[in-house]
Design a protein around this motif. Structure first.
Motif, short mmCIF file in Angstrom:
data_model
loop_
_atom_site.label_atom_id
_atom_site.label_comp_id
_atom_site.label_asym_id
_atom_site.label_seq_id
_atom_site.Cartn_x
_atom_site.Cartn_y
_atom_site.Cartn_z
N SER A 128 34.76 -33.57 -30.67
CA SER A 128 35.90 -32.90 -30.03
C SER A 128 35.51 -32.34 -28.67
O SER A 128 36.31 -32.40 -27.71
N GLY B 284 31.12 -39.91 -35.78
CA GLY B 284 31.65 -38.77 -36.52
C GLY B 284 32.64 -39.20 -37.58
O GLY B 284 32.61 -38.71 -38.72
N VAL C 296 30.69 -32.10 -40.20
CA VAL C 296 31.50 -31.15 -39.44
C VAL C 296 30.90 -30.93 -38.05
O VAL C 296 31.63 -30.87 -37.04
N TRP D 63 41.16 -37.63 -42.11
CA TRP D 63 40.36 -37.56 -40.88
C TRP D 63 41.11 -38.14 -39.69
O TRP D 63 40.93 -37.69 -38.56
N VAL E 289 43.12 -35.48 -38.43
CA VAL E 289 42.25 -34.51 -37.77
C VAL E 289 41.90 -34.97 -36.37
O VAL E 289 41.93 -34.19 -35.40
N PHE F 43 31.80 -38.87 -41.52
CA PHE F 43 32.66 -37.98 -42.30
C PHE F 43 33.27 -38.72 -43.49
O PHE F 43 33.22 -38.25 -44.63
N GLY G 193 31.82 -33.80 -35.96
CA GLY G 193 33.20 -33.68 -35.51
C GLY G 193 33.33 -32.69 -34.36
O GLY G 193 34.10 -32.91 -33.42
N LEU G 194 32.55 -31.60 -34.40
CA LEU G 194 32.58 -30.62 -33.32
C LEU G 194 32.09 -31.22 -32.02
O LEU G 194 32.71 -31.05 -30.97
N ILE H 165 28.02 -32.74 -45.66
CA ILE H 165 29.33 -32.33 -45.16
C ILE H 165 29.17 -31.40 -43.96
O ILE H 165 29.91 -31.50 -42.97
N LEU H 166 28.17 -30.49 -44.00
CA LEU H 166 27.91 -29.60 -42.88
C LEU H 166 27.59 -30.41 -41.62
O LEU H 166 28.11 -30.14 -40.53
N ASN H 167 26.76 -31.44 -41.76
CA ASN H 167 26.41 -32.26 -40.61
C ASN H 167 27.60 -33.08 -40.12
O ASN H 167 27.75 -33.31 -38.92
#
Length: 792
Positions: free
Chosen positions: A675, A438, A668, A761, A764, A442, A671-672, A664-666
């Motif tokens: 997490s 991720g 994110v 990041w 984040v 990113f 990252g989801l 960018i959508l992928n």
């Protein structure tokens, strides 16, 4: 009656609702990513190719002297030619409401009901049958601001105006949105073309070829020989290759499919972590179940059924979202951008089947190994908790290394946090893989996005002017520049000669027609990016520089080679002195203006004026574009087209923004998943160390100390993931940039590109780590010693 073991499955799911939800969401994210991309891919490619197949697009076009339909019939007899049809086209402009002019390509069609090549599928209204009627491409209505039944004014190159009534709309899938191409298409009858000043005959032989019958260029050569036998001269040829939109579509599909499967794989790691921890926590229960007669097969089915519920919940959430996303993207982005006319937005049933299969089999396969391993334990070992320890410390390399570090470097809470992090190395690796990828993806996506912006800026190095005015005919340079400088707001001017040339290859076949840009020997409006060799020198004569698009089409050419170029029917050898980057506007050849003028019998003449104005923003350039158009036409010059560098840059950016937006959508989504994985790992780690927490509380550890240990454990995982992910982001960015066709002009991970994104990041990840650790930390400090001792 429900059997006891199924009560246990339901109890495990319901008593750990948060864990069930997190794992199901993680798998759902993977199923959604793959499903949305797969559904979008299928809808886009199906409708894209359906559009093009219905239109019977030409494979090649031969430009020649006027001919009639009988010649097309004879050409159709050439082996390898499926269909041949004559067309005539011209470029004109249409004044619109804001005072600007929009470009239009008008094509004459002999028989609208029998188009065998480059067919226009009918949409609404009716076909034109009078000389002052025109059928517009359906996207032209918005582009020109008109409706069916309205009258448009067509402005010809010589300044004359003709009125046409819009009778209806058709579809031309050859071109994407007119906002990208800056022109639209209209169709008229042959009488309508005569009304526009053209002839009744055709000048373009459009061909559909049977590619199984031979190489397209060889078939086109045979067609040209047939035409030449009719005493006509061949003016040029075009072998129609893959459109830029098709390239973008295929590239986007490839990259996004890869991302989707990576996300799904990473969500499988989360399932492995969860099931492994569940088995480890229920060792005693496994022993008791075996003691009362449960077979290993029954327990395998029971635990896999638990995993299966995760999958069912996941695809129940993911499938509706994936279908809606695919249909939304088609109707609100792809349809208008690519210029599609979809027959249906129904997702094929097999795509639903794939999403269900993915949602079921991926969790089951991920959970199979820990289930098989956990249920293999004997009853004696399970009841005595032998062979299923939740983790060990003290004897490993990292533990010995930590023991040797000075204690002033590592305070006890940090030391305990690091040891706890390294206790489950397999679980730690699976959690970190998600966060590492991720992080790498990113940073790479942001880096490539910034690189795209920089590349677009460098594209403008080939267009260091504000407004370009291209003329129908060549004029004396001194007169052109004097006329341009007389316009208010003009501070600089340079004249170029634009032409075309084909390369005669060693096998005798000719290439497609390449644009030739003949520059003044001391040009200040082109600052090229040299990829190999050098740029043109003032004293170069028969020297040529190729841009990257030509190099791609002519892979056998090297710097220092001599190639044969054909201009205006004459062939001449030229020395290739260098390669330069592309300006995203197609293949181009650069040469000095003096030798170009000599070869084309037009010395000291040019047909394009590049102007630098006082204002360089979009509004200023658009204002000057309209002013210069009126200025040159008032002076009697026939203007072919005008454009601004801001508009050019926006067109280039639009093509890249679609792909980068998906990336960018992928990122994110990754990252989801990361997490969710970290949150699950932290929760499992806390449950496994409840008794250790009780011991710490018994020896006097405060709530704050326990909270710091848990929080520091999450921060250690996040920091290690960031460090490794940052290192991997460089090669990932390189691969991405190559796939989307961006020549990175600097190292992707330079301070200019990646450092701000990497730092952002990092914070984040720290925030995600804190958020994932707060729940376990809060639960840890709430436990009393009695609750710890009573915990099973």
């Amino acid at each position: 009656m429900i059997r006891i073991r199924w009560y246990k499955v339901i109890s495990d799911l319901w008593s750990h609702r948060t864990r069930t939800l997190i794992v199901s969401l993680a798998v759902a994210v993977g199923v959604y990513a793959v499903g949305a991309i797969m559904a979008t891919q299928m809808l886009m490619l199906r409708e894209f190719h359906s559009d093009r197949n219905e239109a019977l697009l030409a494979d090649a076009i031969v430009y020649t002297q006027p001919f009639d339909a009988k010649l097309a019939e004879r050409v159709q007899e050439v082996p390898g030619v499926i269909a041949a049809e004559g067309r005539q086209s011209l470029r004109a402009r249409v004044p619109v409401a804001d005072g600007a002019r929009r470009n239009i390509e008008i094509v004459a069609i002999d028989d609208f009901t029998d188009m065998r090549v480059d067919r226009y599928p009918f949409i609404a209204g009716r076909w034109p049958d009078k000389r002052n009627e025109i059928m517009l491409e359906h996207m032209a209505l918005r582009f020109l601001g008109v409706a069916i039944g309205d009258t448009i004014m067509v402005e010809l190159a010589d300044g004359t105006h003709k009125q046409f009534i819009v009778t209806g709309t058709m579809h031309d899938p050859r071109y994407p949105s007119p906002e990208i191409t800056t022109f639209t298409v209209g169709a008229v009858t042959p009488a309508g073309m005569e009304y526009l000043g053209g002839g009744a005959l055709f000048t373009e032989m459009r061909l559909r070829l049977d590619r199984d019958a031979g190489e397209p260029r060889a078939i086109v050569t045979a067609v040209e020989q047939r035409i030449e036998r009719s005493d006509r001269t061949i003016v040029g040829r075009t072998i129609v290759g893959r459109s830029i939109i098709e390239s973008i579509v295929n590239t986007a599909v490839m990259i996004l499919s890869f991302f989707g499967w990576v996300i799904l794989l990473l969500s499988a790691f989360l399932v492995i972590n969860t099931i492994s921890a569940l088995i480890a926590q229920q060792v005693n229960q496994i022993g008791i179940m075996k003691l009362v007669g449960a077979s290993r097969g029954q327990m395998i089915v029971m635990y896999l059924s638990l995993v299966l519920v995760f999958g069912v919940l996941a695809f129940s959430i993911a499938i509706p979202l994936a279908t809606w996303t695919a249909q939304y993207l088609m109707t609100n982005l792809i349809q208008d951008l690519v210029n599609l006319r979809p027959d249906s937005l129904d997702v094929p049933l097999w795509v639903y089947g794939v999403m269900v299969a993915i949602g079921v089999f991926i969790p089951v396969l991920a959970g199979l190994f820990p289930v098989l391993q956990g249920t293999r334990i004997t009853t004696y070992a399970a009841l005595n908790e032998l062979g299923m320890q939740t983790g060990t410390t003290g004897g490993g390399f990292f533990d010995r290394l930590l023991a040797r570090l000075p204690k002033r470097w590592l305070q006890r809470p940090l030391l305990l946090a690091i040891r706890n992090t390294l206790r489950h190395k397999g679980r730690l690796l699976r959690t970190m893989v998600v966060m590492i990828l991720g992080t790498a993806l990113f940073i790479a996506v942001i880096s490539v996005r910034i690189s795209v912006n920089t590349t677009q800026e460098d594209f403008l190095r080939y267009h260091q002017y504000d407004v370009q005015v291209q003329l129908q005919e060549s004029h004396r340079i001194a007169r052109l520049e004097s006329a341009a400088l007389a316009a208010p707001g003009v501070v600089g001017v340079e004249s170029w000669a634009l032409g075309g040339a084909t390369r005669v290859r060693p096998d005798g076949l000719e290439s497609n027609r390449y644009q030739v840009i003949a520059l003044p020997e001391a040009s200040t409006m082109v600052d090229p990016i040299i990829q190999a060799g050098r740029w043109l020198l003032p004293d170069d004569e028969y020297a040529v520089v190729l841009n990257a698009s030509v190099v791609q089409d002519e892979p056998d050419v090297r710097v220092g080679d001599r190639i044969t170029l054909k201009m205006n029917g004459r062939e001449r050898e030229w020395l290739v002195v260098g390669f330069v980057g592309s300006d995203a506007q197609g293949p181009k050849l650069y040469m000095n203006q003096g030798v170009f003028g000599y070869e084309n019998r037009s010395p000291g003449r040019a047909n394009s004026v590049q102007v630098i104005t006082e204002s360089h923003d979009l509004l200023g350039q658009k204002t000057m574009e309209a002013l210069l158009l009126q200025h040159f036409e008032k002076l009697g010059y026939a203007v072919r087209t005008t454009r601004t560098t801001q508009t050019l840059n926006a067109q280039n950016g639009l093509m890249f923004d679609v792909i980068v937006g998906f990336l960018i959508l992928n990122a994110v989504l990754l990252g989801l998943v990361g997490s969710l994985g970290l949150s699950t790992t932290m929760g499992i780690n806390m449950l496994e160390r409840i008794r250790e927490i009780g011991v710490l509380r018994a020896v006097g550890a405060s709530n704050g100390a326990i909270r710091r240990i848990v929080l520091l454990e999450g921060l250690v995982i996040a920091t290690l993931s960031w460090i490794i992910g940052f290192a991997l982001s460089y090669p990932v960015a390189q691969v991405m940039s190559e796939q989307i066709g961006v020549a990175l002009l600097d190292t992707p991970l330079s301070f200019t590109y990646a450092l701000p994104a990497a730092i952002a990041w990092f914070f984040v990840l720290l925030a995600l780590a804190v958020a994932a650790s707060l729940g376990p930390a809060r639960n840890a400090v709430r436990l009393t010693i009695r609750e710890v001792l009573a915990y099973e």
